[in-house]
Design a protein around this motif. Structure first.
Motif, PDB file in Angstrom:
ATOM      1  N   MET A 204       0.846  -1.182   0.000  1.00 32.35           N
ATOM      2  CA  MET A 204       0.000   0.000   0.000  1.00 32.35           C
ATOM      3  C   MET A 204       0.888   1.241   0.000  1.00 32.35           C
ATOM      4  O   MET A 204       1.806   1.347   0.794  1.00 32.35           O
ATOM      5  CB  MET A 204      -0.916  -0.016   1.234  1.00 32.35           C
ATOM      6  CG  MET A 204      -2.077   0.937   1.168  1.00 32.35           C
ATOM      7  SD  MET A 204      -3.128   0.783   2.633  1.00 32.35           S
ATOM      8  CE  MET A 204      -3.785  -0.864   2.425  1.00 32.35           C
ATOM      9  N   SER A 205       0.641   2.155  -0.928  1.00 26.51           N
ATOM     10  CA  SER A 205       1.468   3.355  -1.050  1.00 26.51           C
ATOM     11  C   SER A 205       1.424   4.156   0.239  1.00 26.51           C
ATOM     12  O   SER A 205       0.378   4.356   0.839  1.00 26.51           O
ATOM     13  CB  SER A 205       0.967   4.211  -2.217  1.00 26.51           C
ATOM     14  OG  SER A 205       1.656   5.438  -2.247  1.00 26.51           O
ATOM     15  N   SER A 206       2.599   4.652   0.644  1.00 23.31           N
ATOM     16  CA  SER A 206       2.666   5.406   1.900  1.00 23.31           C
ATOM     17  C   SER A 206       2.294   6.872   1.721  1.00 23.31           C
ATOM     18  O   SER A 206       2.000   7.563   2.700  1.00 23.31           O
ATOM     19  CB  SER A 206       4.082   5.305   2.480  1.00 23.31           C
ATOM     20  OG  SER A 206       5.021   5.807   1.531  1.00 23.31           O
ATOM     21  N   ASN A 207       2.285   7.353   0.453  1.00 18.58           N
ATOM     22  CA  ASN A 207       2.058   8.782   0.216  1.00 18.58           C
ATOM     23  C   ASN A 207       0.710   9.107  -0.414  1.00 18.58           C
ATOM     24  O   ASN A 207       0.182  10.212  -0.221  1.00 18.58           O
ATOM     25  CB  ASN A 207       3.174   9.344  -0.680  1.00 18.58           C
ATOM     26  CG  ASN A 207       4.545   9.192  -0.044  1.00 18.58           C
ATOM     27  OD1 ASN A 207       4.696   9.420   1.155  1.00 18.58           O
ATOM     28  ND2 ASN A 207       5.520   8.794  -0.833  1.00 18.58           N
ATOM     29  N   PHE A 208       0.149   8.208  -1.199  1.00 14.82           N
ATOM     30  CA  PHE A 208      -1.049   8.526  -1.978  1.00 14.82           C
ATOM     31  C   PHE A 208      -2.043   7.354  -1.944  1.00 14.82           C
ATOM     32  O   PHE A 208      -1.670   6.204  -1.764  1.00 14.82           O
ATOM     33  CB  PHE A 208      -0.689   8.790  -3.452  1.00 14.82           C
ATOM     34  CG  PHE A 208       0.277   9.908  -3.665  1.00 14.82           C
ATOM     35  CD1 PHE A 208      -0.159  11.230  -3.682  1.00 14.82           C
ATOM     36  CD2 PHE A 208       1.624   9.651  -3.868  1.00 14.82           C
ATOM     37  CE1 PHE A 208       0.725  12.267  -3.898  1.00 14.82           C
ATOM     38  CE2 PHE A 208       2.520  10.687  -4.075  1.00 14.82           C
ATOM     39  CZ  PHE A 208       2.065  11.998  -4.087  1.00 14.82           C
ATOM     40  N   TRP A 209      -3.301   7.726  -2.134  1.00 12.32           N
ATOM     41  CA  TRP A 209      -4.311   6.747  -2.530  1.00 12.32           C
ATOM     42  C   TRP A 209      -4.389   6.821  -4.055  1.00 12.32           C
ATOM     43  O   TRP A 209      -4.768   7.838  -4.609  1.00 12.32           O
ATOM     44  CB  TRP A 209      -5.685   7.097  -1.950  1.00 12.32           C
ATOM     45  CG  TRP A 209      -5.790   7.027  -0.457  1.00 12.32           C
ATOM     46  CD1 TRP A 209      -5.992   8.047   0.403  1.00 12.32           C
ATOM     47  CD2 TRP A 209      -5.715   5.846   0.346  1.00 12.32           C
ATOM     48  NE1 TRP A 209      -6.038   7.619   1.698  1.00 12.32           N
ATOM     49  CE2 TRP A 209      -5.875   6.240   1.706  1.00 12.32           C
ATOM     50  CE3 TRP A 209      -5.512   4.489   0.078  1.00 12.32           C
ATOM     51  CZ2 TRP A 209      -5.847   5.340   2.762  1.00 12.32           C
ATOM     52  CZ3 TRP A 209      -5.491   3.591   1.136  1.00 12.32           C
ATOM     53  CH2 TRP A 209      -5.657   4.014   2.451  1.00 12.32           C
ATOM     54  N   GLU A 210      -3.964   5.784  -4.711  1.00 13.49           N
ATOM     55  CA  GLU A 210      -3.949   5.769  -6.173  1.00 13.49           C
ATOM     56  C   GLU A 210      -5.327   5.356  -6.685  1.00 13.49           C
ATOM     57  O   GLU A 210      -5.842   4.283  -6.327  1.00 13.49           O
ATOM     58  CB  GLU A 210      -2.873   4.814  -6.686  1.00 13.49           C
ATOM     59  CG  GLU A 210      -1.461   5.282  -6.336  1.00 13.49           C
ATOM     60  CD  GLU A 210      -0.412   4.206  -6.539  1.00 13.49           C
ATOM     61  OE1 GLU A 210      -0.805   3.047  -6.776  1.00 13.49           O
ATOM     62  OE2 GLU A 210       0.794   4.515  -6.453  1.00 13.49           O
ATOM     63  N   ILE A 211      -5.923   6.224  -7.528  1.00 16.70           N
ATOM     64  CA  ILE A 211      -7.263   5.982  -8.062  1.00 16.70           C
ATOM     65  C   ILE A 211      -7.205   6.093  -9.580  1.00 16.70           C
ATOM     66  O   ILE A 211      -6.706   7.076 -10.127  1.00 16.70           O
ATOM     67  CB  ILE A 211      -8.283   6.982  -7.495  1.00 16.70           C
ATOM     68  CG1 ILE A 211      -8.377   6.836  -5.970  1.00 16.70           C
ATOM     69  CG2 ILE A 211      -9.655   6.783  -8.139  1.00 16.70           C
ATOM     70  CD1 ILE A 211      -9.269   7.857  -5.295  1.00 16.70           C
ATOM     71  N   LEU A 212      -7.714   5.071 -10.245  1.00 15.43           N
ATOM     72  CA  LEU A 212      -7.694   5.031 -11.706  1.00 15.43           C
ATOM     73  C   LEU A 212      -9.071   5.415 -12.259  1.00 15.43           C
ATOM     74  O   LEU A 212     -10.088   4.857 -11.830  1.00 15.43           O
ATOM     75  CB  LEU A 212      -7.323   3.612 -12.179  1.00 15.43           C
ATOM     76  CG  LEU A 212      -7.400   3.348 -13.690  1.00 15.43           C
ATOM     77  CD1 LEU A 212      -6.409   4.219 -14.452  1.00 15.43           C
ATOM     78  CD2 LEU A 212      -7.156   1.863 -13.977  1.00 15.43           C
ATOM     79  N   LEU A 213      -9.059   6.334 -13.190  1.00 19.62           N
ATOM     80  CA  LEU A 213     -10.283   6.735 -13.878  1.00 19.62           C
ATOM     81  C   LEU A 213     -10.149   6.358 -15.351  1.00 19.62           C
ATOM     82  O   LEU A 213      -9.226   6.816 -16.041  1.00 19.62           O
ATOM     83  CB  LEU A 213     -10.522   8.251 -13.740  1.00 19.62           C
ATOM     84  CG  LEU A 213     -11.726   8.816 -14.514  1.00 19.62           C
ATOM     85  CD1 LEU A 213     -13.034   8.157 -14.055  1.00 19.62           C
ATOM     86  CD2 LEU A 213     -11.800  10.324 -14.336  1.00 19.62           C
ATOM     87  N   VAL A 214     -11.057   5.489 -15.805  1.00 15.92           N
ATOM     88  CA  VAL A 214     -11.027   5.023 -17.203  1.00 15.92           C
ATOM     89  C   VAL A 214     -12.307   5.501 -17.884  1.00 15.92           C
ATOM     90  O   VAL A 214     -13.401   4.985 -17.618  1.00 15.92           O
ATOM     91  CB  VAL A 214     -10.920   3.487 -17.282  1.00 15.92           C
ATOM     92  CG1 VAL A 214     -10.708   3.046 -18.735  1.00 15.92           C
ATOM     93  CG2 VAL A 214      -9.805   2.957 -16.387  1.00 15.92           C
ATOM     94  N   ASP A 215     -12.154   6.507 -18.769  1.00 13.16           N
ATOM     95  CA  ASP A 215     -13.324   7.081 -19.432  1.00 13.16           C
ATOM     96  C   ASP A 215     -12.840   7.824 -20.680  1.00 13.16           C
ATOM     97  O   ASP A 215     -11.751   8.414 -20.661  1.00 13.16           O
ATOM     98  CB  ASP A 215     -14.061   8.042 -18.476  1.00 13.16           C
ATOM     99  CG  ASP A 215     -15.474   8.331 -18.933  1.00 13.16           C
ATOM    100  OD1 ASP A 215     -15.624   8.991 -19.988  1.00 13.16           O
ATOM    101  OD2 ASP A 215     -16.420   7.906 -18.242  1.00 13.16           O
ATOM    102  N   ASP A 216     -13.637   7.802 -21.734  1.00 14.63           N
ATOM    103  CA  ASP A 216     -13.217   8.491 -22.968  1.00 14.63           C
ATOM    104  C   ASP A 216     -13.715   9.932 -23.042  1.00 14.63           C
ATOM    105  O   ASP A 216     -13.552  10.604 -24.056  1.00 14.63           O
ATOM    106  CB  ASP A 216     -13.671   7.700 -24.200  1.00 14.63           C
ATOM    107  CG  ASP A 216     -15.178   7.483 -24.225  1.00 14.63           C
ATOM    108  OD1 ASP A 216     -15.863   7.962 -23.295  1.00 14.63           O
ATOM    109  OD2 ASP A 216     -15.657   6.795 -25.147  1.00 14.63           O
ATOM    110  N   ASP A 217     -14.314  10.424 -21.952  1.00 15.28           N
ATOM    111  CA  ASP A 217     -14.815  11.804 -21.889  1.00 15.28           C
ATOM    112  C   ASP A 217     -13.740  12.667 -21.226  1.00 15.28           C
ATOM    113  O   ASP A 217     -13.526  12.595 -20.005  1.00 15.28           O
ATOM    114  CB  ASP A 217     -16.119  11.837 -21.091  1.00 15.28           C
ATOM    115  CG  ASP A 217     -16.747  13.219 -21.080  1.00 15.28           C
ATOM    116  OD1 ASP A 217     -16.060  14.206 -21.425  1.00 15.28           O
ATOM    117  OD2 ASP A 217     -17.925  13.310 -20.698  1.00 15.28           O
TER     118      ASP A 217
END
Length: 552
Positions: free
Chosen positions: A1-14
């Protein structure tokens, strides 16, 4: 688990959607950590990002991008190809989706399903915060599970993978080659130098195996002083059979140094080469076979190993014994014992036979299987009942063999007393012949049981006296009424001077103690006359009579 960030992926063509979300989470903290947005405009970009980042907490995935179901294909890629079960997946619905929402929720491994309007509103923060909390809980549980799994599959002394891990790694298709390595006399190291020193020896041995063979094999520490090499590739300069001998010699020649103490070790090896199924068991069979030839030996598994044949035989006879007990086909036979002075039959030995498919088998065929399968006491009970039944019809004494397994059974004495009472015979008519070994001479509980039998009026005899573990001290430690000289001395007594010396020595000592002596294996007239002449008190063998189901 990253110590600095919450990594969030956004997959969208907009593209506007990406801008809105990025602005919404700029400098936002959740549980004291910033949110780092990862942006993908299609599934291919998302897959590249997934390969770069291994700790993405949440993936927001639009269903329809360049194709109507591209988002759902990406869900399957995450769960089924990457085997990522911890990432929280939130599907963003689309009017272009060909799959109804109910079907998506039912058939795809997602954690939430949101309308795009929700994602673009302030409710997105709540969605993310809830998903991150779930992700953190899931990761904590997974980390704990991984920690437990590591402990379960790792030897705590050497930190090498253990037997459980080896079994897991063997559970794949194809032939396997496995070499078990058992350090010889390791218990002496522990007893002489202490367990702490012994542990250091194991660590040093593990290091030696890794440095020497990890190029060709995975090294395991199965338990105590037993290690294993699971061969990954062959040393092309030698055959596999040659490699086994080389490993044994490498161990023999290597000088170990533990706490400034230099020493050499030897090991016994059992190997399985290109075999399928039951690999560890087969290697252990080979190791046991190697031990039969002494220390510092090696043996390769084959179906023709002596120990394999024995186990196969035991497996067959175990079932036959069980069936014979159930159908009253464990039979009591009786061999007469003659008084050497007057020629009268005064005693009988009760001997077990097994009837199977109308054939009668001697214990040579099935006694090892009875020991192996824990059915000795059941056989003893049948022999005891058979002897007591015959004792009702004769004044002769009947003897029954008892082993250490019988003597250690919790219902041994209870069974004897109950059986004697049910047949209403005198305990004086029963002799228990002790199949003597080291454990009986050392075990105080067994000696106590034998003393109780003697106090209850039963006579005791030592069977096969002079063989293997027998010693004259037994005549001082136990209340013995008879001695039976081991048959190996009697059957060779005419030609073998050593047999004559042993027999005469036993006779002289026993008679000085006032103990009568029985000679077994009297199988010819010459032996019969010889043992009578040297003063044996009782005679037993095929020259007098073979065992029969009835008394003569």
């Amino acid at each position: 688990m990253s110590s600095n960030f919450w990594e969030i992926l956004l997959v969208d063509d907009d593209e506007k959607f990406h801008q809105i979300v990025a602005e919404s989470f700029d400098e936002i903290f959740i549980n004291d950590k910033k949110v780092k947005m990862l942006h993908a405009r299609n599934a291919q970009e998302a897959k590249k990002i997934l390969q770069q980042y291994s700790d993405i907490a949440i993936a927001f995935i639009d269903i329809a991008m360049h194709t109507p179901d591209a988002g759902l294909d990406l869900v399957n890629y995450i769960r089924q190809t990457l085997y990522n079960s911890s990432m929280r997946i939130v599907i963003i619905n689309s009017d272009d989706s060909p799959v109804p929402a109910s079907d998506i929720i039912a058939h795809y491994d997602i954690n939430d399903y949101k309308d795009s309007r929700c994602i673009k509103s302030q409710r997105l923060f709540t969605t993310i915060r809830t998903a991150i909390k779930q992700y953190q809980q899931f990761k904590d549980l997974k980390d704990k599970r991984d920690e437990i799994y590591k402990k379960m599959t790792t030897n705590e002394i050497t930190s090498l993978p253990n037997r459980m891990k080896l079994s897991e790694n063997l559970d794949t298709i194809g032939g396997k080659s496995l070499i078990l390595i058992n350090i010889d006399d390791f218990s002496l190291i522990n007893n002489h130098n202490g367990f702490e020193f012994g542990d250091e020896v194991l660590k040093s041995f593990a290091k030696f195996l890794i440095e020497k063979y990890s190029r060709y094999a995975e090294v395991y520490h199965l338990e105590a002083d037993k290690f294993a090499l699971l061969c990954l590739q062959s040393d092309t300069s030698h055959t596999q059979e040659e490699s086994i001998s080389i490993i044994k010699e490498d161990i023999y020649k290597h000088e170990f140094n533990v706490k400034d103490v230099k020493f050499h070790l030897t090991a016994t090896l059992g190997a399985v080469l290109d075999e399928r199924g039951n690999i560890i068991q087969k290697a252990e069979f080979a190791l046991k076979e190697a031990r039969l030839y002494g220390k510092n030996n090696a043996k390769k598994y084959s179906d023709d190993l002596q120990i394999v044949r024995t186990i196969h035989s035991n497996s067959i006879w175990t079932g036959r014994i069980r069936e014979a007990i159930a159908h009253n086909n464990i039979l009591a036979y009786f061999q007469p014992i003659q008084n050497a002075k007057n020629g009268k039959i005064e005693k009988y030995e009760t001997l077990v036979r097994l009837k199977y498919e109308n054939e009668i088998y001697s214990p040579f065929h099935f006694l090892d299987a009875a020991l192996y399968s824990g059915q000795m006491f059941e056989i003893f009970k049948v022999m005891l009942s058979g002897a007591c039944q015959k004792a009702q019809t004769t004044a002769s004494v009947l003897s029954i063999n008892i082993s250490e397994y019988d003597l250690k059974h919790p219902k041994f004495l209870q069974t004897i007393h109950k059986t004697i009472q049910s047949y209403d015979i005198s305990s004086q008519q029963i002799v228990f012949e002790i199949l003597e070994n080291n454990s009986i001479s050392r075990d105080k509980n067994i000696q106590n049981t034998l003393n109780i039998l003697h106090q209850d009026g039963f006579n005791l005899a030592i069977d096969d006296f002079g063989a293997d573990c027998s010693n004259f001290a037994q005549l001082n430690n136990l209340p013995i009424n008879f001695i039976k000289i081991d048959g190996q001395f009697i059957k060779n007594i005419i030609e073998d001077k050593n047999s004559q010396i042993v027999t005469k020595t036993i006779l002289d000592y026993a008679h000085q103690k006032g103990i009568p002596v029985v000679a077994e294996f009297v199988c010819s007239k010459e032996i019969y006359e010889y043992v009578k002449e040297i003063g044996v008190d009782f005679l037993q063998g095929y020259y007098i009579s073979e065992p029969k189901p009835e008394l003569i």
